[in-house]
Design an enzyme around this catalytic site. Structure first.
Site, short mmCIF file in Angstrom:
data_model
loop_
_atom_site.label_atom_id
_atom_site.label_comp_id
_atom_site.label_asym_id
_atom_site.label_seq_id
_atom_site.Cartn_x
_atom_site.Cartn_y
_atom_site.Cartn_z
N ASP A 233 14.34 13.73 -17.47
CA ASP A 233 14.51 14.92 -16.61
C ASP A 233 14.09 14.65 -15.18
O ASP A 233 14.35 15.46 -14.29
CB ASP A 233 13.66 16.08 -17.14
CG ASP A 233 14.08 16.53 -18.52
OD1 ASP A 233 15.29 16.45 -18.81
OD2 ASP A 233 13.20 16.94 -19.30
N CYS B 65 13.74 -10.60 -6.05
CA CYS B 65 12.33 -10.33 -6.39
C CYS B 65 11.99 -11.08 -7.68
O CYS B 65 10.95 -11.73 -7.80
CB CYS B 65 12.10 -8.83 -6.61
SG CYS B 65 12.64 -7.76 -5.27
N CYS C 183 10.89 -14.97 -8.06
CA CYS C 183 9.48 -15.37 -7.88
C CYS C 183 8.53 -14.62 -8.81
O CYS C 183 7.60 -15.19 -9.37
CB CYS C 183 9.01 -15.10 -6.44
SG CYS C 183 9.70 -16.23 -5.22
N HIS C 184 8.78 -13.29 -8.98
CA HIS C 184 7.78 -12.45 -9.65
C HIS C 184 8.04 -12.27 -11.14
O HIS C 184 7.19 -11.74 -11.84
CB HIS C 184 7.74 -11.06 -8.99
CG HIS C 184 7.25 -11.10 -7.57
ND1 HIS C 184 5.92 -11.24 -7.24
CD2 HIS C 184 7.92 -11.03 -6.39
CE1 HIS C 184 5.79 -11.25 -5.91
NE2 HIS C 184 6.99 -11.13 -5.37
N CYS D 188 8.16 -10.05 2.01
CA CYS D 188 8.91 -10.89 1.06
C CYS D 188 10.37 -11.00 1.48
O CYS D 188 10.96 -12.08 1.44
CB CYS D 188 8.84 -10.29 -0.35
SG CYS D 188 7.55 -11.02 -1.37
N CYS E 141 -5.92 22.79 5.92
CA CYS E 141 -5.16 23.32 4.80
C CYS E 141 -5.62 22.74 3.46
O CYS E 141 -5.81 23.46 2.50
CB CYS E 141 -3.67 23.01 4.98
SG CYS E 141 -2.89 23.98 6.29
N ARG F 99 5.84 12.18 4.57
CA ARG F 99 5.15 13.46 4.33
C ARG F 99 4.08 13.71 5.39
O ARG F 99 3.91 14.82 5.87
CB ARG F 99 4.58 13.47 2.91
CG ARG F 99 4.03 14.80 2.42
CD ARG F 99 5.09 15.86 2.37
NE ARG F 99 4.95 16.49 3.61
CZ ARG F 99 5.59 17.49 4.21
NH1 ARG F 99 6.45 18.07 3.74
NH2 ARG F 99 5.40 17.97 5.33
N CYS G 26 3.99 16.96 7.98
CA CYS G 26 2.85 17.86 8.10
C CYS G 26 2.36 17.93 9.55
O CYS G 26 2.08 19.01 10.06
CB CYS G 26 1.70 17.40 7.20
SG CYS G 26 1.64 18.22 5.59
#
Lengths: 155, 281
Positions: free
Chosen positions: B74, B99, B102-103, B134, B200, B238, B242
């Protein structure tokens, strides 16, 4: 159309009155209160009632007001304003609306009649830096209108 | 005047009690996929002076919004995470690397996000910095934009490997000066509205600001899927929103100020579960 010209007229009137108003830096506070009207023109409570809503003062973002029950979602940040006209005098209300930090130094309430001393002031809600002179959040007549409205809120 | 202030305080309490429905966080428990129990409430870390108990932002949301995070099928963020799973194994750039080359399995990143950002060679480094480092130096690929969905999908995918682990960022040693800077930013009242993060999210969490139920501003759920924006949102995006809403000149995403703020705000989440990708309103 009629409504529009009425609004234009009232904006013009407010602008004219503000021209004679003391600059925010010249307003005299005594114990957080402001004795003299900022404009000499009596506040219009009906206009003040409108300013309480979003887009102008947005006072109800933080304060609940039973008289404005037709507007949804009143905030809980500040004290409710029912009966505020009984609890405070006109000069006290004027001082609190203009710059509440004079009476309550730690309050989170914005200062509505203030134009300097800000940190990283922006250009409205754009996130960009402000350019040129800063207008207060409410002009002098709007402050008077809000005070007139608050004085109608009796227990 | 003091008397009046006190009577106003009592009135505020009375009004708060009257409106009732929204005082503070709710009592719901967050269990994801019926098996992963998340810590959404715990004692505040010792460095926090103004708050005793920390709560996940999930506890401040409506039941409807909360439910979207209960099952990964969901959770709308998972579409972007799925794309990151594909990108993880795709070769990109001039060095013929992905990625994965290497990882190895992405599960090898378990625990990493719980301790990021951290200081490396004198610099405060976020996961976005590591990914772009990277991409540019090892893969010879173009760097991703900070809040792009490719970047935030990858940050969320790597964060998902730590989901359920407690946030545990270091604030001492060489992290201390960055943490102090972030703390200063947190308590600075920016903009024409002169509001700090604390105005806040420390002084007024649990209260309504117009239609918004204020949380503690915890960032353990980031990147988080924000229904209002219909995409994965970075921490810096974010922060930017704000600070903009205080009618201030914001800092930029990827700025040193926001790196420091990220470390400080995340240190206020120390002890809560890593929740990414969370879902918020």
């Amino acid at each position: 159309m009629k409504t529009t010209s009425l609004i234009v007229a009232s904006v013009l009137a407010a602008g004219m009155a503000s021209a004679d108003a003391p600059a925010p830096t010249d307003v005299v506070f005594e114990d957080g209160a402001v004795a003299a009207s900022l404009t000499g023109t009596p506040g219009n409570a009906a206009e003040g009632r409108k300013i309480m809503n979003k887009g102008a003062g947005n006072c109800i973002a933080c304060h609940a007001v039973s008289d404005l029950a037709e507007l949804a979602f009143h905030g809980e940040i500040g004290p409710g304003l029912d009966g505020v006209g009984d609890r405070w005098s006109e000069p006290e209300l004027r001082g609190i609306v203009a710059n509440a930090k004079n009476m309550f130094p730690d309050t989170v309430m914005p200062s509505f009649y203030k134009t300097e001393g800000f940190i990283r002031i922006g250009n409205g809600f754009t996130g960009k830096a402000a350019e040129g002179a800063v207008d207060p959040l409410l002009n002098a007549q709007q402050i008077e209108d809000v005070v007139a409205y608050l004085l109608t809120l009796k227990e | 005047m003091t008397k009046k202030a006190i009577s106003l305080g009592i009135l505020a309490l009375a009004v708060g009690a009257g409106s009732g429905a929204y005082a503070g966080p709710d009592d719901d428990s967050l269990v994801i996929n019926d098996e992963l129990e998340m810590v959404t409430e715990t004692a505040a870390p010792a460095h926090m002076e103004g708050i005793d108990t920390i709560y996940s932002g999930w506890r401040f949301r409506t039941d409807e919004t909360q439910s979207l995070q209960l099952d990964d099928f969901d959770n709308p963020a998972m579409l972007t995470v799925d794309q990151a799973i594909d990108a993880y194994s795709e070769v990109d750039g001039s060095e013929n690397e992905s990625c994965a080359s290497c990882h190895g399995d992405v599960e090898s990143f378990a625990g990493l996000s719980a301790a990021m950002p951290k200081v490396k060679d004198g610099n405060l480094v976020t996961l976005e910095d590591e990914i772009n480092n990277c991409r540019s130096t090892r893969m010879g690929a173009e760097e991703w934009k900070w809040s792009g969905q490719d970047m935030q999908g990858m940050v969320a995918l790597i964060g998902l490997q730590s989901r359920g682990m407690p946030v545990d960022v270091a604030i001492d040693g060489d992290a201390a000066p960055f943490w102090e800077k972030g703390k200063e930013i947190y308590y600075t009242r920016y903009g024409q509205l002169e509001l700090s993060c604390a105005s806040c999210h420390e002084e007024n969490y649990g209260n309504m600001i117009r239609a918004d139920h204020l949380s503690q501003g915890q960032i353990n759920g980031f990147p988080t899927y924000r229904l209002k924006q219909a995409r994965l949102i970075s921490r810096h995006n974010r922060f930017r929103g704000c600070i903009r809403d205080t009618r201030a000149h914001t800092f930029a995403e990827g700025s040193d100020e926001f790196r420091a703020l990220e470390l400080y705000v995340l240190s206020r989440s120390n002890g809560l579960s890593v929740e990414t990708p969370a879902v918020r309103q």
